[in-house]
Scaffold this active site. Structure first.
Site, PDB file in Angstrom:
ATOM      1  N   ASP A  50    -140.547  23.365  29.018  1.00  0.00           N
ATOM      2  CA  ASP A  50    -141.284  22.372  28.241  1.00  0.00           C
ATOM      3  C   ASP A  50    -142.594  22.104  28.989  1.00  0.00           C
ATOM      4  O   ASP A  50    -142.591  21.524  30.079  1.00  0.00           O
ATOM      5  CB  ASP A  50    -140.435  21.098  28.113  1.00  0.00           C
ATOM      6  CG  ASP A  50    -141.089  20.055  27.211  1.00  0.00           C
ATOM      7  OD1 ASP A  50    -142.331  19.988  27.193  1.00  0.00           O
ATOM      8  OD2 ASP A  50    -140.358  19.290  26.554  1.00  0.00           O
ATOM      9  N   ARG A  62    -144.286  27.274   3.272  1.00  0.00           N
ATOM     10  CA  ARG A  62    -143.302  27.083   4.349  1.00  0.00           C
ATOM     11  C   ARG A  62    -143.244  28.327   5.234  1.00  0.00           C
ATOM     12  O   ARG A  62    -143.142  28.238   6.451  1.00  0.00           O
ATOM     13  CB  ARG A  62    -141.908  26.775   3.753  1.00  0.00           C
ATOM     14  CG  ARG A  62    -140.812  26.850   4.793  1.00  0.00           C
ATOM     15  CD  ARG A  62    -139.478  26.239   4.394  1.00  0.00           C
ATOM     16  NE  ARG A  62    -139.116  26.400   3.009  1.00  0.00           N
ATOM     17  CZ  ARG A  62    -138.675  27.530   2.449  1.00  0.00           C
ATOM     18  NH1 ARG A  62    -138.550  28.631   3.174  1.00  0.00           N
ATOM     19  NH2 ARG A  62    -138.363  27.580   1.167  1.00  0.00           N
ATOM     20  N   TYR A  73    -137.057  14.576  29.093  1.00  0.00           N
ATOM     21  CA  TYR A  73    -137.303  13.619  28.010  1.00  0.00           C
ATOM     22  C   TYR A  73    -135.958  13.193  27.391  1.00  0.00           C
ATOM     23  O   TYR A  73    -135.104  14.041  27.101  1.00  0.00           O
ATOM     24  CB  TYR A  73    -138.221  14.274  26.965  1.00  0.00           C
ATOM     25  CG  TYR A  73    -138.342  13.477  25.700  1.00  0.00           C
ATOM     26  CD1 TYR A  73    -138.750  12.143  25.730  1.00  0.00           C
ATOM     27  CD2 TYR A  73    -138.042  14.041  24.464  1.00  0.00           C
ATOM     28  CE1 TYR A  73    -138.847  11.401  24.569  1.00  0.00           C
ATOM     29  CE2 TYR A  73    -138.153  13.306  23.291  1.00  0.00           C
ATOM     30  CZ  TYR A  73    -138.547  11.975  23.362  1.00  0.00           C
ATOM     31  OH  TYR A  73    -138.634  11.244  22.215  1.00  0.00           O
ATOM     32  N   LYS A 104    -148.574  15.160  21.954  1.00  0.00           N
ATOM     33  CA  LYS A 104    -149.108  14.621  23.204  1.00  0.00           C
ATOM     34  C   LYS A 104    -150.503  15.209  23.480  1.00  0.00           C
ATOM     35  O   LYS A 104    -151.405  15.009  22.691  1.00  0.00           O
ATOM     36  CB  LYS A 104    -148.092  14.877  24.323  1.00  0.00           C
ATOM     37  CG  LYS A 104    -146.660  14.453  23.945  1.00  0.00           C
ATOM     38  CD  LYS A 104    -146.580  12.981  23.638  1.00  0.00           C
ATOM     39  CE  LYS A 104    -145.220  12.394  23.333  1.00  0.00           C
ATOM     40  NZ  LYS A 104    -144.217  13.111  22.609  1.00  0.00           N
TER      41      LYS A 104
HETATM   42  N1  PLP Z   1    -140.846  17.024  25.260  1.00  0.00           N
HETATM   43  C1  PLP Z   1    -141.383  16.030  25.984  1.00  0.00           C
HETATM   44  C2  PLP Z   1    -141.663  16.255  27.433  1.00  0.00           C
HETATM   45  C3  PLP Z   1    -141.674  14.800  25.387  1.00  0.00           C
HETATM   46  O1  PLP Z   1    -142.198  13.819  26.146  1.00  0.00           O
HETATM   47  C4  PLP Z   1    -141.385  14.616  24.004  1.00  0.00           C
HETATM   48  C5  PLP Z   1    -141.663  13.337  23.333  1.00  0.00           C
HETATM   49  O2  PLP Z   1    -141.988  12.343  23.956  1.00  0.00           O
HETATM   50  C6  PLP Z   1    -140.808  15.671  23.297  1.00  0.00           C
HETATM   51  C7  PLP Z   1    -140.569  16.869  23.943  1.00  0.00           C
HETATM   52  C8  PLP Z   1    -140.446  15.519  21.835  1.00  0.00           C
HETATM   53  O3  PLP Z   1    -141.587  15.647  21.059  1.00  0.00           O
HETATM   54  P1  PLP Z   1    -141.802  14.901  19.638  1.00  0.00           P
HETATM   55  O4  PLP Z   1    -141.804  13.439  19.919  1.00  0.00           O
HETATM   56  O5  PLP Z   1    -143.121  15.450  19.189  1.00  0.00           O
HETATM   57  O6  PLP Z   1    -140.667  15.309  18.758  1.00  0.00           O
END
Ligand code: PLP
Length: 387
Positions: A180, A56, A108, A205
């Site tokens: 992000d 971990r 998101y 992604k």
């Molecule tokens: N940030 C963005 C722009 C996203 O599109 C997503 C998920 O679709 C996330 C964060 C969250 O990521 P995760 O689904 O891997 O937890």
């Protein structure tokens, strides 16, 4: 970009993607980073170990991934997490109770949910802000702000914002800047070089790139923040499994070639949409009238593989188109080799209904994959012709 890096003595993007943190394994010479499954590591004497104690706290496969992606983000530190939201949660733990989070008003839905439904009730206020209007941002800046959080391009409207300008406003006011970078990826944009304190990714992604792993990533060049983030990564323990680290590590090796193809295919799709009678508005950062086009042109190498559009026929037409494609699969998520189509209002952004982050109900979001562009265009055209 690669040329500049090479002439300044830094290896190019793809060279780092393939080699950073991935030297051949010393005992066997294995060229591919092994998946280290061991949860614990032998010590010669108490506290005398080879850098790993318990998986971990640190794991060799995870270290390889953390070194690789940090290098691509041009960051001194990288931390891998079990999901994008786990990475986000780890970042939010930097705040002290009472500090406000400013969230760009297109983001998101899961990020909105984490901030508004999990952190806000614990005593961390939040405000949705229009990052397009920098004068208003300066004038209305709440004094208790600890962190500003933005996506650029945003999910799902693909609005782009000037990271450098926003970072300078936030830093004058003593707040941290989190970007992000999931949609752009470090191949197209490196927010830390533009003044961001922290970069976060859903590695699920484009980094993973093949729809077969859920993961998250945090990068920073601030040593003090990195120390706190690593502490919480271990203390709260939202770490990825070694096999998941391996999948992301492998995906990232081809990030540059995949992104070039995603961008090229997105342009072919945008050309179709722009000329189709059923389409009301095409949202793509390369279009000169797109919100934030100038910022995107300034800070991105290319405009990405995500395309959104609204339909003249309203929500019914959007629902019908989303269900009518054959190569574009109707599914959540994005950023992988296969093309996906979705209705954000009913799917990925349903949790934002009734909030300042609500999305239009005639909106469709496409994650344009790396199939043959002629097939993608024909598939979408046939679906649009049904409405
Ligand atoms: N940030 C963005 C722009 C996203 O599109 C997503 C998920 O679709 C996330 C964060 C969250 O990521 P995760 O689904 O891997 O937890």
């Amino acid at each position: 970009m690669a040329d500049e890096e090479q002439s300044s003595g830094t290896a190019g993007f793809s060279t780092r993607a393939i080699h950073a943190g991935q030297e051949p394994e010393p005992t066997t010479g294995a060229v591919v980073t092994p998946i280290s499954l061991s949860t614990t590591f032998a010590q010669d004497g108490v506290g005398n170990h080879k850098g790993y104690e318990y998986s971990r706290s640190g794991n060799p496969t995870r270290t390889a991934l953390e070194t690789q992606v940090a290098s691509l983000e041009q960051a001194r530190h990288g931390m891998a997490f079990a999901s994008g939201l786990a990475a986000e949660d780890n970042i939010l733990r930097l705040l002290r109770q009472g500090q406000r989070i400013l969230l760009g008003n297109d983001a998101y839905g899961g990020t909105f949910r984490l901030i508004s439904k999990v952190w806000s009730p614990l005593g961390f206020p939040w405000t949705a802000v229009d990052l397009d209007d920098l004068d208003a941002l300066r004038a209305d800046w709440p004094d208790d702000t600890g962190m500003i959080w933005l996506e650029t391009p945003t999910n799902p409207l693909l609005t782009c914002f000037d990271i450098e300008a926003i970072a300078s406003i936030a830093h004058e006011r003593g707040a941290l800047v989190v970007v992000d970078n999931t949609f752009a990826t470090p191949y197209l944009q490196q927010p830390i070089t533009l003044g961001a304190d922290i970069v976060v990714h859903s590695a699920t992604k484009y980094l993973g790139g093949h729809s077969d792993v859920v993961g998250g990533f945090v990068a920073t060049s601030n040593d003090e923040l990195a120390e706190q983030l690593v502490f919480t990564q271990n203390a709260a323990g939202a770490v990825p499994a070694p096999f998941d680290c391996y999948l992301v590590l492998r995906g990232v090796k081809t990030l540059a070639v995949r992104m070039d193809r995603h961008c090229e295919n997105a342009r072919a799709v945008v050309d179709l949409l722009a000329g189709h009678r059923a389409v009301d508005r095409v949202l793509y950062p390369q279009l000169p009238d797109h919100p934030g086009h100038a910022a995107a042109a300034k800070q991105m190498k290319d405009f990405g593989g995500m395309v959104s559009f609204t339909l003249n026929g309203g929500s019914d037409a959007a629902m019908r188109v989303a269900a009518a494609t054959e190569i574009f699969t109707l599914a959540e998520s994005l950023g992988a080799v296969e093309s996906l189509i979705e209705h954000p209002g009913a799917m990925t952004h349903a949790s934002a209904a009734g909030s300042p982050l609500e999305v239009p109900d005639n909106l469709i979001r496409l994650s344009v994959g790396i199939e043959d562009s002629a097939d993608l265009v024909a598939d979408l055209e046939a679906a649009l012709d049904t409405v």
